[in-house]
Design a protein around this motif. Structure first.
Motif, short mmCIF file in Angstrom:
data_model
loop_
_atom_site.label_atom_id
_atom_site.label_comp_id
_atom_site.label_asym_id
_atom_site.label_seq_id
_atom_site.Cartn_x
_atom_site.Cartn_y
_atom_site.Cartn_z
N ASP A 1 63.16 8.67 34.95
CA ASP A 1 62.19 8.65 33.86
C ASP A 1 60.91 9.40 34.23
N VAL B 1 61.40 13.26 34.84
CA VAL B 1 61.50 14.04 33.60
C VAL B 1 60.12 14.25 33.00
N VAL B 2 59.31 13.22 32.93
CA VAL B 2 57.96 13.37 32.36
C VAL B 2 57.15 14.35 33.21
N ILE C 1 58.01 18.13 32.46
CA ILE C 1 57.68 18.66 31.14
C ILE C 1 56.22 19.10 31.16
N ALA D 1 52.99 17.10 29.64
CA ALA D 1 53.33 15.75 29.18
C ALA D 1 52.39 14.69 29.74
N ARG E 1 53.91 15.76 21.96
CA ARG E 1 54.39 16.06 23.31
C ARG E 1 54.48 14.77 24.14
N SER F 1 58.16 13.53 25.07
CA SER F 1 58.52 13.50 26.49
C SER F 1 58.92 12.09 26.92
N LEU G 1 62.46 11.50 25.48
CA LEU G 1 63.41 12.29 26.25
C LEU G 1 63.61 11.71 27.65
N SER G 2 62.53 11.33 28.31
CA SER G 2 62.65 10.80 29.67
C SER G 2 63.45 9.50 29.70
#
Length: 120
Positions: free
Chosen positions: A63, A66-67, A70, A73, A82, A86, A89-90
């Motif tokens: 998690d 991923v953030v 980006i 983010a 955003r 984000s 998505l995360s």
């Protein structure tokens, strides 16, 4: 992430708070169910730690990674698409990665498989 962003904490503080809260609430949810099933505190804590640690750790690593990758983010505000995009998505990517990890752990009789015999 929401708290750290709202209070304008530095990125490291935001991530630390996110991870700490994930572990706290993850363990709390398991402890609540185990205590409700009649287990004493010591047994419930040991089972919650055994059942949730790898899952929460995996989820948090993915998690937050991923953030972090980006662009922008971590600096986006709470009203930014955003930020929320984000975050969604995360969490989705972390779920996709964590689900097979949990399946493997449960398949080996570990993780949540350990506590299911206490929860009816």
């Amino acid at each position: 992430m929401v708290l750290g962003t709202a209070f304008k904490w530095p990125n490291a503080g935001t991530i630390a708070a996110s991870v700490a809260l994930a572990f706290f609430f993850g363990y709390l949810f398991s402890l609540r169910r185990l205590r409700h099933a009649g287990l004493d505190w010591r047994t419930a804590v040991r089972l919650a730690l055994a059942a949730d640690t790898v899952s929460i750790l995996t989820m948090e690593i993915v998690d937050n990674a991923v953030v972090l990758i980006i662009p922008g983010a971590m600096d986006a505000g709470l009203t930014s698409a955003r930020f929320w995009g984000s975050l969604v998505l995360s969490l989705a990517v972390a779920f996709i990665v964590t689900a097979p990890v949990n399946k493997l752990i449960i398949g080996r009789g570990k993780g949540h498989a350990v506590i299911h015999k206490y929860l009816h």
